[in-house]
Design a protein around this motif. Structure first.
Motif, PDB file in Angstrom:
ATOM      1  N   LYS A 645     -20.128 -16.894  -5.925  1.00 39.04           N
ATOM      2  CA  LYS A 645     -19.599 -17.991  -6.737  1.00 39.04           C
ATOM      3  C   LYS A 645     -18.996 -19.049  -5.834  1.00 39.04           C
ATOM      4  O   LYS A 645     -18.148 -18.753  -4.994  1.00 39.04           O
ATOM      5  N   VAL A 646     -19.446 -20.284  -6.010  1.00 43.26           N
ATOM      6  CA  VAL A 646     -18.949 -21.420  -5.233  1.00 43.26           C
ATOM      7  C   VAL A 646     -17.996 -22.226  -6.113  1.00 43.26           C
ATOM      8  O   VAL A 646     -18.349 -22.588  -7.241  1.00 43.26           O
ATOM      9  N   THR A 647     -16.809 -22.483  -5.620  1.00 46.45           N
ATOM     10  CA  THR A 647     -15.818 -23.262  -6.362  1.00 46.45           C
ATOM     11  C   THR A 647     -15.451 -24.513  -5.575  1.00 46.45           C
ATOM     12  O   THR A 647     -15.800 -24.663  -4.402  1.00 46.45           O
ATOM     13  N   ASP A 648     -14.745 -25.415  -6.257  1.00 49.07           N
ATOM     14  CA  ASP A 648     -14.310 -26.680  -5.638  1.00 49.07           C
ATOM     15  C   ASP A 648     -15.497 -27.530  -5.199  1.00 49.07           C
ATOM     16  O   ASP A 648     -15.381 -28.311  -4.234  1.00 49.07           O
ATOM     17  N   ARG A 649     -16.621 -27.408  -5.907  1.00 49.24           N
ATOM     18  CA  ARG A 649     -17.787 -28.221  -5.552  1.00 49.24           C
ATOM     19  C   ARG A 649     -17.547 -29.674  -5.944  1.00 49.24           C
ATOM     20  O   ARG A 649     -16.977 -29.985  -6.995  1.00 49.24           O
ATOM     21  N   VAL A 650     -18.012 -30.581  -5.096  1.00 48.27           N
ATOM     22  CA  VAL A 650     -17.831 -32.009  -5.309  1.00 48.27           C
ATOM     23  C   VAL A 650     -19.054 -32.574  -6.037  1.00 48.27           C
ATOM     24  O   VAL A 650     -20.194 -32.248  -5.704  1.00 48.27           O
ATOM     25  N   TYR A 651     -18.809 -33.398  -7.028  1.00 46.22           N
ATOM     26  CA  TYR A 651     -19.890 -34.111  -7.713  1.00 46.22           C
ATOM     27  C   TYR A 651     -19.337 -35.446  -8.189  1.00 46.22           C
ATOM     28  O   TYR A 651     -18.122 -35.689  -8.142  1.00 46.22           O
ATOM     29  N   ASN A 652     -20.219 -36.332  -8.609  1.00 52.28           N
ATOM     30  CA  ASN A 652     -19.758 -37.620  -9.102  1.00 52.28           C
ATOM     31  C   ASN A 652     -20.414 -37.957 -10.429  1.00 52.28           C
ATOM     32  O   ASN A 652     -21.519 -37.490 -10.730  1.00 52.28           O
ATOM     33  N   ILE A 653     -19.728 -38.740 -11.220  1.00 51.76           N
ATOM     34  CA  ILE A 653     -20.274 -39.312 -12.452  1.00 51.76           C
ATOM     35  C   ILE A 653     -20.526 -40.784 -12.169  1.00 51.76           C
ATOM     36  O   ILE A 653     -19.603 -41.550 -11.896  1.00 51.76           O
ATOM     37  N   ARG A 654     -21.806 -41.162 -12.213  1.00 50.55           N
ATOM     38  CA  ARG A 654     -22.207 -42.528 -11.853  1.00 50.55           C
ATOM     39  C   ARG A 654     -22.703 -43.232 -13.111  1.00 50.55           C
ATOM     40  O   ARG A 654     -23.821 -42.998 -13.586  1.00 50.55           O
ATOM     41  N   SER A 656     -22.698 -46.674 -13.228  1.00 53.65           N
ATOM     42  CA  SER A 656     -23.388 -47.839 -12.673  1.00 53.65           C
ATOM     43  C   SER A 656     -23.035 -47.918 -11.206  1.00 53.65           C
ATOM     44  O   SER A 656     -22.251 -47.111 -10.690  1.00 53.65           O
ATOM     45  N   ALA A 657     -23.594 -48.913 -10.519  1.00 53.55           N
ATOM     46  CA  ALA A 657     -23.311 -49.063  -9.092  1.00 53.55           C
ATOM     47  C   ALA A 657     -21.853 -49.427  -8.838  1.00 53.55           C
ATOM     48  O   ALA A 657     -21.344 -49.237  -7.727  1.00 53.55           O
ATOM     49  N   THR A 658     -21.160 -49.922  -9.854  1.00 53.09           N
ATOM     50  CA  THR A 658     -19.750 -50.316  -9.691  1.00 53.09           C
ATOM     51  C   THR A 658     -18.819 -49.433 -10.521  1.00 53.09           C
ATOM     52  O   THR A 658     -17.669 -49.796 -10.758  1.00 53.09           O
ATOM     53  N   ASP A 659     -19.336 -48.270 -10.955  1.00 48.98           N
ATOM     54  CA  ASP A 659     -18.507 -47.346 -11.736  1.00 48.98           C
ATOM     55  C   ASP A 659     -18.872 -45.913 -11.343  1.00 48.98           C
ATOM     56  O   ASP A 659     -19.720 -45.271 -11.956  1.00 48.98           O
ATOM     57  N   ILE A 660     -18.220 -45.419 -10.272  1.00 47.34           N
ATOM     58  CA  ILE A 660     -18.507 -44.083  -9.731  1.00 47.34           C
ATOM     59  C   ILE A 660     -17.184 -43.341  -9.543  1.00 47.34           C
ATOM     60  O   ILE A 660     -16.267 -43.853  -8.890  1.00 47.34           O
ATOM     61  N   THR A 661     -17.095 -42.164 -10.130  1.00 48.13           N
ATOM     62  CA  THR A 661     -15.896 -41.341 -10.001  1.00 48.13           C
ATOM     63  C   THR A 661     -16.271 -39.964  -9.480  1.00 48.13           C
ATOM     64  O   THR A 661     -17.218 -39.344  -9.985  1.00 48.13           O
ATOM     65  N   TYR A 662     -15.531 -39.479  -8.469  1.00 46.06           N
ATOM     66  CA  TYR A 662     -15.791 -38.170  -7.868  1.00 46.06           C
ATOM     67  C   TYR A 662     -14.837 -37.119  -8.447  1.00 46.06           C
ATOM     68  O   TYR A 662     -13.666 -37.404  -8.742  1.00 46.06           O
TER      69      TYR A 662
END
Length: 814
Positions: A645-654, A656-662
């Protein structure tokens, strides 16, 4: 208590020495026993042995190995004696004086013990971790000429994509327990490469399963494990082997392995392995040309102090492999190879567009025996891997293919895809330095045996990139072959639409490509990272058949990139082994941890950028199973079940090109079953077989991937088999047959809510060989992919693998 232990040890005696084999094979796992007692041991990978705490008296030492003649010698031990007894044993076909002939044959594919795996002198049955050993004997038997084919012999590992030659990550990628891994460990130390490794200097390959961050850190491992290559080492007499291999697609390969002592005392020994390799592709373009030289030098300064220096120089030039990158954000137009209609003979490159990937590895090791219980191991390694030349790939751009309303015959084309070709000029160098200091102890506290390693590790890596940015060099239509020969295929490249006749309107000559690259930007970056680590691992034998392992690593990661960021990580490891039948059957369980240092990111909200420093990712594994060594070493087997089990994985919600949250709350879980069998059921017959099942899924994170199979997971089911039989009767003695292959189930190389699924079909590839060998000569004819099956690997990419091929190999030993 420690004083009492030392006094007790001084009252007893010690016998030690080194075993050599007359046929130059590795003298590991040779049995040394005191006849009439239960006292004994096995040699390590260098042929060394040591039996301590022997009561004074008269004994007979017996040295034996399956397939070799035994030797015996009488000795007399007094209190406090430490005597040295060296032996040389021969294959049991030879008649020598004072030799007891052993009628059984050696299990030639079984090579399980190597201190590099655990950094401790542990037998396979004593180790709570699972690993597969691929021996040099097996590689010779299969006429293996590249690392990809060598790794087909390990259950649970499968290719994701072949070597690309790109700077800093150009070596091949493989899926191990569902996670991507590269062959980055050389003799347990970092050994980086930007190209394909040459197998000429391989003594064995250890595929070490599961997160192994506790002993090896994060630089050479993945959450699935690591691939460690153990190189050939010098021995104390003159000998060697030369080989010539030729085959399909212009294969010409010459290798030489030469060993010689450099002084009369045979304390300084030199071994040189070298290879020249030249091969074309089964496709319409593609080649690989390489020169490999690997000198190694050993020096035994005294009974306590010895040195080993290994070097490897590889000069490699090739075209980069055909790689079709599928869309990762929009719905796929096609979902399998039949719908795509790809002709795997097409490379979409040119032999003028090659890339050079020279590499250099230097390792120096010092072994010093402090006393009977403690040994010091100091190691320094230096690696240089360079990429210089052209790298290209094809990227799926669905928007480029549009119906041509003026040509009704092909209006509304549904099959096939249009790929843009992107190319750059690579000019990258990766430099790495690693310094390790290990103290290895083997001692008793009371009646409990302890095997302990305490180590310090410093790693430094620099990546210098002066390559160009990527430019577009035309577009490629892959689909209906009939459409590729007429004018009606339409590409919306820029303005206006362009018509082509060949399905490829790129310019593939060197001069034309250089002209396109003249306007590209040039990188000017230099990255540096340093890692300071300390680790401790102890295996305690509570009983002769019950042991436990406890390990811990602290890792300080420092990176000057992105303004600099530092992280400290703890990585624990625990294991337990119970042997209901000592040295025959073991039951094991382990908990293991791996980690990854994550670079800083920036959240984007309009014109506002917010830097964020992230925590390390962690992977935790629980595993249990059994290991077997039965019927006088004729059957080795491992069966295990694991969950990672891998935890604390990083991903982003994109959005648009000017609206990206990690975010850093993602999670993934992989679980599976593995089985490996290495058997010598009857004289002359050797079998290696394996099976792996991997179930993998994203369980938390981006809604586009939650509930889907990660693209690095590979196929659910894979299997490998190789068997050879050497005829035993006089009429056919020396002749033999080999047969085996690999099975891979369906592989979802792209799988998400946004794209849908692209599946590579399952395949079974069968191979065979026929050979004739004497003590000096061996001739082998090998046929790979007998049925000429189309096979592919992928990691959101499609890469065609080799078709049917014939090879002939001739070896001479001296």
């Amino acid at each position: 208590m420690l004083t009492n232990i030392n006094v007790l040890a001084q009252e007893k005696a010690t016998v030690k020495g080194q075993i050599s084999l007359t046929n130059n094979a590795s003298a590991d796992n040779v049995s040394i026993v005191l006849k009439g007692t239960k006292i004994g041991t096995n040699t390590d990978s260098q042929g060394n042995y040591e039996i301590k705490n022997i009561k004074p008296g008269n004994y007979v030492i017996k040295v034996s190995s399956v397939g070799y003649s035994s030797k015996e010698k009488s000795i007399s031990l007094n209190t406090g004696d430490e005597i040295i007894e060296n032996f040389t044993i021969s294959p049991n076909s030879q008649e020598l004086d004072e030799i007891v002939v052993n009628n059984t044959k050696k299990n030639t594919f079984a090579r399980k013990e190597n201190q590099q795996v655990s950094r401790l002198p542990l037998k396979n049955l004593e180790n709570p971790q699972v690993y597969t050993t691929i021996s040099s004997e097996l590689l010779k038997d299969q006429v293996v000429t590249n690392i990809d084919d060598a790794l087909k012999n390990a259950p649970g590992i499968q290719p994701l994509w072949t070597s690309t030659g790109r700077g800093s990550d150009g070596a091949g990628y493989f899926s191990l327990r569902g996670f991507a891994v590269q062959p980055r460990a050389l003799n347990g130390l970092p050994g980086l490469s930007n190209g394909s490794l040459d197998p000429a200097n391989i003594d064995r390959i250890e595929v070490i399963k599961g997160p192994s961050g506790t002993l090896f850190g994060s630089t050479i491992v993945s959450y699935g494990g690591l691939i460690n290559i153990t190189t050939k080492t010098p021995y104390d007499h003159f000998g060697g082997e030369i080989n010539y291999t030729t085959g399909s697609y212009g294969l010409n390969r010459v290798t030489a392995d030469i060993n010689t002592p450099l002084n009369e005392e045979k304390t300084i020994n030199l071994r040189v392995n070298t290879a020249y390799h030249n091969e074309n592709s089964f496709q319409d373009a593609g080649f690989r040309k390489a020169l490999f030289v690997a000198p190694s030098l050993s020096y035994k300064a005294s009974d306590r102090l010895s040195f080993l220096i290994n070097t490897e120089f590889l000069s490699n030039e090739s075209t980069n492999a055909t790689m079709l990158f599928l869309t990762r954000s929009t719905p796929l137009r096609v979902n399998n190879m039949d719908e795509l209609g790809y002709n795997n003979k097409r490379s979409y490159t040119n032999n003028q567009l090659s890339i050079k990937t020279p590499s250099f590895n230097l390792q120096g090791q010092m072994f010093y025996k402090i006393n009977d219980s403690w040994t010091s191991h100091t190691a320094v390694s230096r690696t240089s891997a360079k990429s210089e030349g052209y790298y290209s790939y094809l990227f799926d751009n669905t928007d480029l293919l549009i119906p041509n309303s003026t040509v009704r015959k092909y209006e509304g084309i549904d099959n096939g895809l249009v790929f843009e070709r992107f190319i750059n000029y690579q000019n990258s160098t990766t430099l790495a330095t690693d310094i390790q200091q290990n103290f290895i102890g083997d001692f008793k506290i009371g009646k409990m045996r302890n095997r302990l390693v305490a180590g310090l590790d410093y790693f430094n890596r620099q990546i210098i990139d002066n390559g160009t940015g990527y430019i577009q060099n035309g577009a490629v239509y892959i689909g209906d072959d009939n459409l590729q020969t007429v004018n009606e295929v339409v590409f919306k490249i820029t303005t206006p639409s362009q018509y082509i006749r060949t399905g490829d309107n790129g310019k593939l000559s060197k001069n034309a490509t250089d002209a396109l690259l003249a306007g590209a930007s040039v990188n000017n970056s230099k990255q540096k990272q340093e890692i300071y680590s300390a680790y401790l691992s102890d295996v305690i034998n509570f009983l002769p058949n019950l042991s436990a392992m406890a390990s811990l690593r602290v890792d300080r990661f420092m990176n000057a990139q992105n303004g600099g960021y530092n992280q400290t990580t703890l990585s624990p490891k625990f294991g337990v082994v119970y042997q209901p039948v000592l040295d025959k059957i073991s039951l094991f369980a382990n908990y293991m941890n791996g980690f990854t240092n994550v670079a800083p990111v920036e959240d984007i909200n309009g014109t506002t950028r917010t830097p964020r420093v992230l925590d390390p990712e962690h992977a935790d594994q629980l595993e249990f199973g059994t290991k077997l060594n039965l019927f006088e070493e004729k059957l080795y087997a491992t069966f295990s079940y694991y969950k990672i089990k891998v935890t604390d994985r990083v991903y982003n919600i994109r959005n648009s090109a000017t609206d990206i949250t990690y975010y850093q709350d993602g999670a993934q879980q992989n679980e599976g079953f593995e089985a490996e069998i290495i058997a010598n059921p009857i004289q002359g017959l050797n079998i290696v077989a394996g099976y792996s099942y991997v179930d993998a899924g994203v369980i938390k994170g981006d809604i586009n991937t939650v509930g889907y199979r990660p693209t690095s997971a590979g196929a659910y089911n894979t299997a490998n088999l190789w068997a050879n039989y050497r005829f035993q009767n006089n009429a056919l003695k020396g002749f033999g047959l080999g047969f085996g292959g690999n099975f891979s189930g369906e592989n979802k190389i792209t799988h998400s809510l946004a794209t849908g699924t692209f599946t590579i079909p399952q395949y079974t590839v069968l191979n065979s060989s026929v050979f004739y060998g004497t003590e000096k000569y061996t001739l082998t004819l090998k046929l790979d992919n007998i049925a000429n099956v189309d096979t592919y690997d992928g990691w959101s990419t499609i890469h065609p693998r080799n078709m049917r091929a014939v090879a002939a190999s001739f070896s001479y030993k001296f």
